[in-house]
Design a protein around this motif. Structure first.
Motif, PDB file in Angstrom:
ATOM      1  N   GLU A 246       0.830  -1.100  -0.077  1.00 47.40           N
ATOM      2  CA  GLU A 246      -0.116  -0.080  -0.064  1.00 47.40           C
ATOM      3  C   GLU A 246       1.007   1.278  -0.073  1.00 47.40           C
ATOM      4  O   GLU A 246       2.279   1.241   0.435  1.00 47.40           O
ATOM      5  N   TYR A 247       0.368   2.510  -0.621  1.00 45.59           N
ATOM      6  CA  TYR A 247       1.061   3.538  -0.571  1.00 45.59           C
ATOM      7  C   TYR A 247       1.494   3.927   1.017  1.00 45.59           C
ATOM      8  O   TYR A 247       0.979   3.752   1.848  1.00 45.59           O
ATOM      9  N   GLY A 248       2.800   4.167   1.096  1.00 44.76           N
ATOM     10  CA  GLY A 248       3.717   4.383   2.399  1.00 44.76           C
ATOM     11  C   GLY A 248       4.329   3.168   2.866  1.00 44.76           C
ATOM     12  O   GLY A 248       4.970   3.195   3.743  1.00 44.76           O
ATOM     13  N   ASP A 249       4.095   2.052   2.228  1.00 41.68           N
ATOM     14  CA  ASP A 249       4.769   1.035   2.650  1.00 41.68           C
ATOM     15  C   ASP A 249       6.356   1.058   2.321  1.00 41.68           C
ATOM     16  O   ASP A 249       6.773   1.215   1.374  1.00 41.68           O
ATOM     17  N   CYS A 250       7.142   0.785   3.525  1.00 42.47           N
ATOM     18  CA  CYS A 250       8.594   0.433   3.287  1.00 42.47           C
ATOM     19  C   CYS A 250       9.055  -1.064   3.433  1.00 42.47           C
ATOM     20  O   CYS A 250       8.673  -1.415   4.429  1.00 42.47           O
ATOM     21  N   LEU A 251       9.888  -1.619   2.749  1.00 37.72           N
ATOM     22  CA  LEU A 251      10.713  -2.835   2.746  1.00 37.72           C
ATOM     23  C   LEU A 251      11.951  -2.545   3.156  1.00 37.72           C
ATOM     24  O   LEU A 251      12.805  -1.946   2.437  1.00 37.72           O
ATOM     25  N   LEU A 252      12.384  -3.451   4.457  1.00 40.65           N
ATOM     26  CA  LEU A 252      13.702  -3.196   4.713  1.00 40.65           C
ATOM     27  C   LEU A 252      14.427  -4.482   4.442  1.00 40.65           C
ATOM     28  O   LEU A 252      14.020  -5.562   5.131  1.00 40.65           O
ATOM     29  N   ILE A 253      15.149  -4.520   3.383  1.00 38.56           N
ATOM     30  CA  ILE A 253      15.835  -5.923   2.999  1.00 38.56           C
ATOM     31  C   ILE A 253      17.379  -5.960   3.172  1.00 38.56           C
ATOM     32  O   ILE A 253      18.080  -5.582   2.417  1.00 38.56           O
ATOM     33  N   PRO A 254      17.767  -6.922   4.244  1.00 38.65           N
ATOM     34  CA  PRO A 254      19.090  -7.080   4.552  1.00 38.65           C
ATOM     35  C   PRO A 254      19.964  -7.760   3.514  1.00 38.65           C
ATOM     36  O   PRO A 254      19.172  -8.449   2.711  1.00 38.65           O
ATOM     37  N   PRO A 255      21.207  -7.810   3.456  1.00 40.75           N
ATOM     38  CA  PRO A 255      21.745  -8.726   2.388  1.00 40.75           C
ATOM     39  C   PRO A 255      21.406 -10.013   2.634  1.00 40.75           C
ATOM     40  O   PRO A 255      21.246 -10.635   3.549  1.00 40.75           O
ATOM     41  N   GLY A 256      21.438 -10.558   1.408  1.00 37.73           N
ATOM     42  CA  GLY A 256      21.358 -12.324   1.235  1.00 37.73           C
ATOM     43  C   GLY A 256      19.916 -12.630   1.631  1.00 37.73           C
ATOM     44  O   GLY A 256      19.382 -13.727   1.588  1.00 37.73           O
ATOM     45  N   THR A 257      18.972 -11.576   1.620  1.00 37.12           N
ATOM     46  CA  THR A 257      17.513 -11.784   1.717  1.00 37.12           C
ATOM     47  C   THR A 257      16.716 -12.118   0.474  1.00 37.12           C
ATOM     48  O   THR A 257      16.748 -11.088  -0.261  1.00 37.12           O
ATOM     49  N   SER A 258      16.152 -13.339   0.151  1.00 38.94           N
ATOM     50  CA  SER A 258      15.467 -13.206  -1.190  1.00 38.94           C
ATOM     51  C   SER A 258      14.283 -12.464  -0.995  1.00 38.94           C
ATOM     52  O   SER A 258      13.408 -12.372  -0.275  1.00 38.94           O
ATOM     53  N   HIS A 259      13.731 -11.842  -2.296  1.00 41.90           N
ATOM     54  CA  HIS A 259      12.737 -11.062  -2.519  1.00 41.90           C
ATOM     55  C   HIS A 259      12.390 -10.796  -3.834  1.00 41.90           C
ATOM     56  O   HIS A 259      13.276 -11.033  -4.821  1.00 41.90           O
ATOM     57  N   HIS A 260      11.137 -10.451  -4.171  1.00 42.56           N
ATOM     58  CA  HIS A 260      10.696 -10.202  -5.587  1.00 42.56           C
ATOM     59  C   HIS A 260       9.201  -9.614  -5.692  1.00 42.56           C
ATOM     60  O   HIS A 260       8.434 -10.093  -4.839  1.00 42.56           O
ATOM     61  N   PRO A 261       8.729  -8.993  -6.438  1.00 45.39           N
ATOM     62  CA  PRO A 261       7.372  -8.371  -6.526  1.00 45.39           C
ATOM     63  C   PRO A 261       6.611  -9.514  -7.491  1.00 45.39           C
ATOM     64  O   PRO A 261       7.410  -9.987  -8.380  1.00 45.39           O
ATOM     65  N   VAL A 262       5.563  -9.262  -7.214  1.00 46.09           N
ATOM     66  CA  VAL A 262       4.369 -10.150  -8.162  1.00 46.09           C
ATOM     67  C   VAL A 262       3.526  -8.994  -8.540  1.00 46.09           C
ATOM     68  O   VAL A 262       2.798  -8.488  -7.730  1.00 46.09           O
ATOM     69  N   PHE A 263       3.289  -8.745  -9.743  1.00 48.60           N
ATOM     70  CA  PHE A 263       2.289  -7.576 -10.568  1.00 48.60           C
ATOM     71  C   PHE A 263       1.016  -8.296 -10.701  1.00 48.60           C
ATOM     72  O   PHE A 263       0.812  -9.390 -11.406  1.00 48.60           O
ATOM     73  N   LEU A 264      -0.071  -7.858  -9.896  1.00 48.69           N
ATOM     74  CA  LEU A 264      -1.448  -8.379  -9.912  1.00 48.69           C
ATOM     75  C   LEU A 264      -2.073  -7.866 -10.748  1.00 48.69           C
ATOM     76  O   LEU A 264      -3.328  -8.086 -11.761  1.00 48.69           O
ATOM     77  N   SER A 265      -1.753  -6.588 -11.348  1.00 54.66           N
ATOM     78  CA  SER A 265      -2.547  -5.852 -12.549  1.00 54.66           C
ATOM     79  C   SER A 265      -1.455  -4.674 -12.860  1.00 54.66           C
ATOM     80  O   SER A 265      -0.911  -4.063 -12.063  1.00 54.66           O
ATOM     81  N   ARG A 266      -1.646  -4.276 -14.287  1.00 53.56           N
ATOM     82  CA  ARG A 266      -0.905  -3.158 -14.602  1.00 53.56           C
ATOM     83  C   ARG A 266      -1.641  -2.011 -15.032  1.00 53.56           C
ATOM     84  O   ARG A 266      -1.478  -1.171 -15.723  1.00 53.56           O
ATOM     85  N   LYS A 267      -2.706  -2.003 -14.484  1.00 58.90           N
ATOM     86  CA  LYS A 267      -3.668  -0.722 -14.739  1.00 58.90           C
ATOM     87  C   LYS A 267      -3.270   0.624 -13.997  1.00 58.90           C
ATOM     88  O   LYS A 267      -3.437   1.718 -14.425  1.00 58.90           O
ATOM     89  N   LYS A 268      -2.348   0.352 -12.915  1.00 58.71           N
ATOM     90  CA  LYS A 268      -1.650   1.458 -12.384  1.00 58.71           C
ATOM     91  C   LYS A 268      -0.310   1.277 -12.730  1.00 58.71           C
ATOM     92  O   LYS A 268       0.213   0.394 -12.700  1.00 58.71           O
ATOM     93  N   PRO A 269       0.500   2.555 -12.865  1.00 58.31           N
ATOM     94  CA  PRO A 269       1.775   2.644 -12.782  1.00 58.31           C
ATOM     95  C   PRO A 269       2.458   2.108 -11.618  1.00 58.31           C
ATOM     96  O   PRO A 269       1.865   2.259 -10.466  1.00 58.31           O
ATOM     97  N   TYR A 270       3.591   1.415 -11.823  1.00 55.59           N
ATOM     98  CA  TYR A 270       4.343   0.848 -10.438  1.00 55.59           C
ATOM     99  C   TYR A 270       5.187   1.880 -10.185  1.00 55.59           C
ATOM    100  O   TYR A 270       6.410   1.902 -10.777  1.00 55.59           O
ATOM    101  N   ARG A 271       5.106   2.646  -9.179  1.00 57.84           N
ATOM    102  CA  ARG A 271       6.019   3.590  -8.698  1.00 57.84           C
ATOM    103  C   ARG A 271       6.601   3.240  -7.302  1.00 57.84           C
ATOM    104  O   ARG A 271       5.806   2.785  -6.447  1.00 57.84           O
TER     105      ARG A 271
END
Length: 309
Positions: A63-88
């Motif tokens: 959601e707007y205002g979310d921050c993710l803190l990702i330390p080194p070696g931590t697996s991560h990736h986004p999944v796009f549910l819809s492309r109706k909005k720009p991904y900013r």
């Protein structure tokens, strides 16, 4: 707020030989991103889009205002549910040696990432005011990094540290607000448990074992919320329940067993101290239709025996 055009999406997963890098992205046609990790710290600040984000085994719908803190070696990736909005979003990277440099100056500089790593809680949410402040700080830092002004490097580093300190403050407030909510919930749950188990063992040891918290912690929250000790609270609850049972017609000799008193003598003394009368006297005073009882004999032991009837 200054307007700045987003940068093209950077597909490299390594840092240039600098202390930190900052990117502002706005995409409408990104393909899927595979799970990945890197050897530097990442702070990901979400602005817009319809995105789920995986960090290790956690799944966050952003959601707007979310921050993710990702330390080194931590697996991560986004999944796009819809492309109706720009991904900013903003993506802020900084190197391990820069992290260690800040930590050597003051360990509190790295508070937010230390909390993420120790608690494996990688997301925190900033309210609208804090989100606008964070966005403004990052835009200002981007402007500085893109400028050719004198002392750019020193100014940019000061701005980056100021941003990180601001994030630390938000994370601290979020954690301690949750702690306050948890403390209140724990207190209410213990009160409810006591009210439903007055006849059982309600020692600090038994409560600590049931709620998986320390005896000191339970004592502390009771003193803070009630102004009396846990023992005093339980005693008052048991006496109140006993009083109601006596007035309802239950035999006094059964009531004290029913509500957790080990013997009649301790019950008699506690009841008289609380209500100013013995259990039998209290019943007579508040149940005028009850049969009158003879006066107590002088023998205290006999008095206790008759009063328990």
């Amino acid at each position: 707020m200054k307007k700045r055009q987003p940068t093209d999406f950077n597909t490299r997963q390594y840092m240039e030989p600098v202390d930190f890098e900052l990117f502002y992205y706005s995409d409408t046609a990104l393909s899927s991103v595979a799970p990945h990790h890197h050897d530097y710290y990442e702070l990901y600040f979400f602005l817009e889009g319809d995105v789920d984000y995986h960090v290790e085994d956690k799944l966050y719908h952003l959601e707007y205002g979310d921050c993710l803190l990702i330390p080194p070696g931590t697996s991560h990736h986004p999944v796009f549910l819809s492309r109706k909005k720009p991904y900013r979003r903003f993506v802020f990277w900084f190197r391990k040696d820069y992290y260690n440099k800040l930590r050597s100056i003051d360990q509190e500089f790295t508070y937010c990432f230390d909390q993420a790593a120790s608690g494996r809680t990688y997301r925190f949410h900033a309210d609208s005011t804090a989100t606008q402040a964070l966005q403004g700080k990052l835009m200002d830092l981007l402007e500085e990094l893109g400028s050719s002004r004198p002392f750019k490097r020193q100014t940019a580093e000061l701005m980056a540290v100021s941003f990180l300190v601001y994030v630390n403050r938000i994370v601290y407030d979020v954690i301690h607000q949750r702690a306050a909510v948890y403390e209140n919930l724990l207190y209410l749950n213990i009160c409810d448990y006591i009210n439903r188990h007055l006849e059982e063992d309600l020692s600090l040891d038994s409560l600590a074992a049931f709620f998986y918290v320390s005896k000191f912690h339970i004592s502390h929250i009771f003193k803070d919320n009630m102004g009396i000790s846990l023992h005093q609270y339980i005693l008052k609850k048991r006496l109140h329940a006993s009083k109601n049972a006596i007035l309802s017609g239950q035999p006094i000799g059964q009531v004290y067993h029913q509500y957790g008193f080990k013997d009649y003598t301790s019950f008699f003394r506690a009841f008289k101290k609380e209500y100013g009368a013995s259990p039998k006297e209290y019943r007579s005073q508040h149940r005028p239709l009850a049969a009158s009882q003879s006066a107590y004999p002088c023998d205290p032991a006999k008095s206790l025996q008759e009063d328990s009837q």
